[in-house]
Design a protein around this motif. Structure first.
Motif, PDB file in Angstrom:
ATOM      1  N   ASP A 123      30.013 -31.633 -41.335  1.00 16.26           N
ATOM      2  CA  ASP A 123      28.674 -32.082 -40.969  1.00 16.26           C
ATOM      3  C   ASP A 123      27.956 -31.082 -40.072  1.00 16.26           C
ATOM      4  N   THR A 124      28.685 -30.101 -39.511  1.00 19.21           N
ATOM      5  CA  THR A 124      28.107 -29.135 -38.596  1.00 19.21           C
ATOM      6  C   THR A 124      27.664 -27.891 -39.357  1.00 19.21           C
ATOM      7  N   PRO A 125      26.382 -27.468 -39.228  1.00 18.80           N
ATOM      8  CA  PRO A 125      25.929 -26.264 -39.931  1.00 18.80           C
ATOM      9  C   PRO A 125      26.776 -25.062 -39.543  1.00 18.80           C
ATOM     10  N   ASN A 126      27.001 -24.185 -40.483  1.00 17.81           N
ATOM     11  CA  ASN A 126      27.825 -22.999 -40.243  1.00 17.81           C
ATOM     12  C   ASN A 126      26.969 -21.898 -39.642  1.00 17.81           C
ATOM     13  N   VAL A 127      26.538 -22.094 -38.380  1.00 13.97           N
ATOM     14  CA  VAL A 127      25.731 -21.110 -37.675  1.00 13.97           C
ATOM     15  C   VAL A 127      26.319 -20.895 -36.294  1.00 13.97           C
ATOM     16  N   GLN A 128      26.043 -19.718 -35.745  1.00  9.66           N
ATOM     17  CA  GLN A 128      26.528 -19.420 -34.395  1.00  9.66           C
ATOM     18  C   GLN A 128      25.523 -19.952 -33.392  1.00  9.66           C
ATOM     19  N   ASN A 129      25.964 -20.825 -32.521  1.00  8.11           N
ATOM     20  CA  ASN A 129      25.062 -21.413 -31.540  1.00  8.11           C
ATOM     21  C   ASN A 129      24.780 -20.443 -30.409  1.00  8.11           C
ATOM     22  N   PRO A 130      23.523 -20.355 -30.001  1.00  8.00           N
ATOM     23  CA  PRO A 130      23.211 -19.471 -28.876  1.00  8.00           C
ATOM     24  C   PRO A 130      23.788 -20.000 -27.573  1.00  8.00           C
ATOM     25  N   GLN A 131      24.112 -19.085 -26.669  1.00  7.59           N
ATOM     26  CA  GLN A 131      24.592 -19.492 -25.350  1.00  7.59           C
ATOM     27  C   GLN A 131      23.429 -19.947 -24.479  1.00  7.59           C
ATOM     28  N   LEU A 132      22.248 -19.414 -24.737  1.00  7.78           N
ATOM     29  CA  LEU A 132      21.036 -19.806 -24.027  1.00  7.78           C
ATOM     30  C   LEU A 132      19.930 -19.994 -25.039  1.00  7.78           C
ATOM     31  N   SER A 133      19.141 -21.016 -24.878  1.00  8.91           N
ATOM     32  CA  SER A 133      18.030 -21.263 -25.787  1.00  8.91           C
ATOM     33  C   SER A 133      16.993 -22.116 -25.077  1.00  8.91           C
ATOM     34  N   PHE A 134      15.751 -21.650 -25.018  1.00  4.70           N
ATOM     35  CA  PHE A 134      14.714 -22.429 -24.360  1.00  4.70           C
ATOM     36  C   PHE A 134      13.326 -21.917 -24.721  1.00  4.70           C
ATOM     37  N   THR A 135      12.339 -22.718 -24.388  1.00  5.11           N
ATOM     38  CA  THR A 135      10.937 -22.395 -24.634  1.00  5.11           C
ATOM     39  C   THR A 135      10.180 -22.414 -23.310  1.00  5.11           C
ATOM     40  N   VAL A 136       9.360 -21.394 -23.091  1.00  3.57           N
ATOM     41  CA  VAL A 136       8.543 -21.334 -21.868  1.00  3.57           C
ATOM     42  C   VAL A 136       7.199 -21.991 -22.155  1.00  3.57           C
ATOM     43  N   PRO A 137       6.824 -23.035 -21.422  1.00  3.73           N
ATOM     44  CA  PRO A 137       5.554 -23.715 -21.685  1.00  3.73           C
ATOM     45  C   PRO A 137       4.359 -22.802 -21.403  1.00  3.73           C
ATOM     46  N   SER A 138       3.222 -23.118 -22.017  1.00  2.61           N
ATOM     47  CA  SER A 138       1.983 -22.393 -21.721  1.00  2.61           C
ATOM     48  C   SER A 138       1.648 -22.558 -20.241  1.00  2.61           C
ATOM     49  N   GLY A 139       1.155 -21.488 -19.638  1.00  2.00           N
ATOM     50  CA  GLY A 139       0.803 -21.523 -18.226  1.00  2.00           C
ATOM     51  C   GLY A 139       1.972 -21.243 -17.298  1.00  2.00           C
TER      52      GLY A 139
END
Length: 350
Positions: free
Chosen positions: A112-128
């Motif tokens: 059930d788990t996609p065969n992809v390498q998960n990032p150690q860090l992942s995020f989005t910087v909001p506008s402003g």
């Protein structure tokens, strides 16, 4: 306190996929009243989305891994307070409970788990907003408004995906290259500092090299382009359909889609224009109002509409540091010969 407890309850319901439309609207309204929780919740939601681990790990190990990651995050404006850390830790425990429940419902099936390498860090910087942190390898990064960033280390290379703008001071490791993938190019470095601008909405991507050396491979080309300090490469998005090659160090494009130039130095103090944003300074030289509106939208997190087409080509030079968006627009109005009105987070220029 009760409001914040309700926020975490609603976040848990969203992670479990049980949140209703009314509850989602309630969550958005509560977050408007508690902006200090935006970063914590964005981090949890992004981690949850990408949390399909290849190997099964214990909840304790999973929790400790998240705590280690959280210690890497530091906002330019102010660090995580003790209370925010407590709220964030509590929310992560709640995430783990939900994760265990969903794992059981799935039948604990690795397929059930996609065969992809998960990032150690992942995020989005909001506008402003703008963010600064140190990666596990010692690399320092600054990310501009509206940027999306992931980082992973597969033991052979340090791999980054970037949509937006970032300044990188890469820790040197010749046997462990640092690779940055943008929508239109791949940048390969071992240890250097540079500014990379790659917003998907912009017509170009720009690499400005401050020190060291980088190799750039446009997705439309099979050859790499090497930059030297103070050099700047501008790649037009249409390069995806153009023929690009390198001959005697010169970039050749049938559609003139690649432009090699130099970074811009400000006359007042010889600082680099392309990197002034990491000092919280919005600097522009001879830019059209149309381009400035795009920058203002990201910088201030507002919506700006230019109602007359003939105003879009007007050009401006200046810089803003402490000014809010209304003070900045007022300063442009003095020399630009236009008027404006505003309501909430929308500004109309006419």
């Amino acid at each position: 306190m009760l409001h914040k407890e309700r926020i975490w309850e609603l976040v848990a319901r969203r992670l479990a996929g049980e949140i209703t439309t009314t509850e989602q609207r309630e969550l958005e309204e509560l977050l408007e009243a508690h902006p200090d929780l935006h970063f914590s919740i964005d981090l949890i939601l992004s981690e949850w989305k990408l949390s399909g681990e290849k190997e099964q790990i214990s909840e304790e190990e999973y929790f400790n891994r998240h705590i280690q990651r959280l210690q890497l995050y530091r906002a330019i404006e102010k660090p995580l307070s003790r209370n925010r850390y407590i709220y964030l830790s509590s929310a992560l425990i709640l995430v783990l409970v939900i994760a265990g429940w969903l794992w059981i419902l799935k039948g604990n099936n690795p397929a059930d788990t996609p065969n992809v390498q998960n990032p150690q860090l992942s995020f989005t910087v909001p506008s402003g907003k703008r963010w600064n942190q140190t990666l596990p390898d010692g690399t320092q990064i600054w990310l501009n408004s509206g940027s999306e960033f992931t980082y992973a280390d597969d033991g052979k290379a340090r791999i980054v995906h970037l949509k937006g703008e970032g300044f990188f001071n890469v820790a040197k490791d010749e046997n462990h290259p640092f690779l940055i993938h943008t929508p239109s190019m791949t940048v390969r470095v071992t240890g250097t500092s540079f500014n990379l601008k790659a917003y998907p909405q912009d017509p170009t991507e720009e690499m400005s090299l401050i020190s060291g050396s980088v190799k750039i491979k446009p997705k439309a080309s099979s050859e790499e382009i090497q930059l030297k300090p103070t050099e700047k490469l501008i790649l037009k998005k249409d390069a995806a359909s153009g023929k690009i090659s390198v001959n005697d160090g010169m970039v050749i494009s049938e559609q003139n889609l690649l432009v090699m130039t130099h970074i811009n130095l400000l006359e007042e103090d010889s600082s680099v224009l392309e990197t002034e944003w990491i000092k919280n300074r919005l600097v522009f030289e001879d830019e059209s109002l149309e381009d400035l509106v795009t920058k203002f939208k990201r910088w201030y997190g507002v919506t700006i509409l230019v109602m007359k087409d003939d105003l879009k080509s007007k050009r401006f030079t200046g810089n803003f540091e402490q000014e809010n968006v209304h003070q900045a627009i007022q300063a442009l109005k003095i020399t630009g010969g236009f008027d404006y009105s505003s309501r909430n987070d929308t500004i109309w220029i006419y």
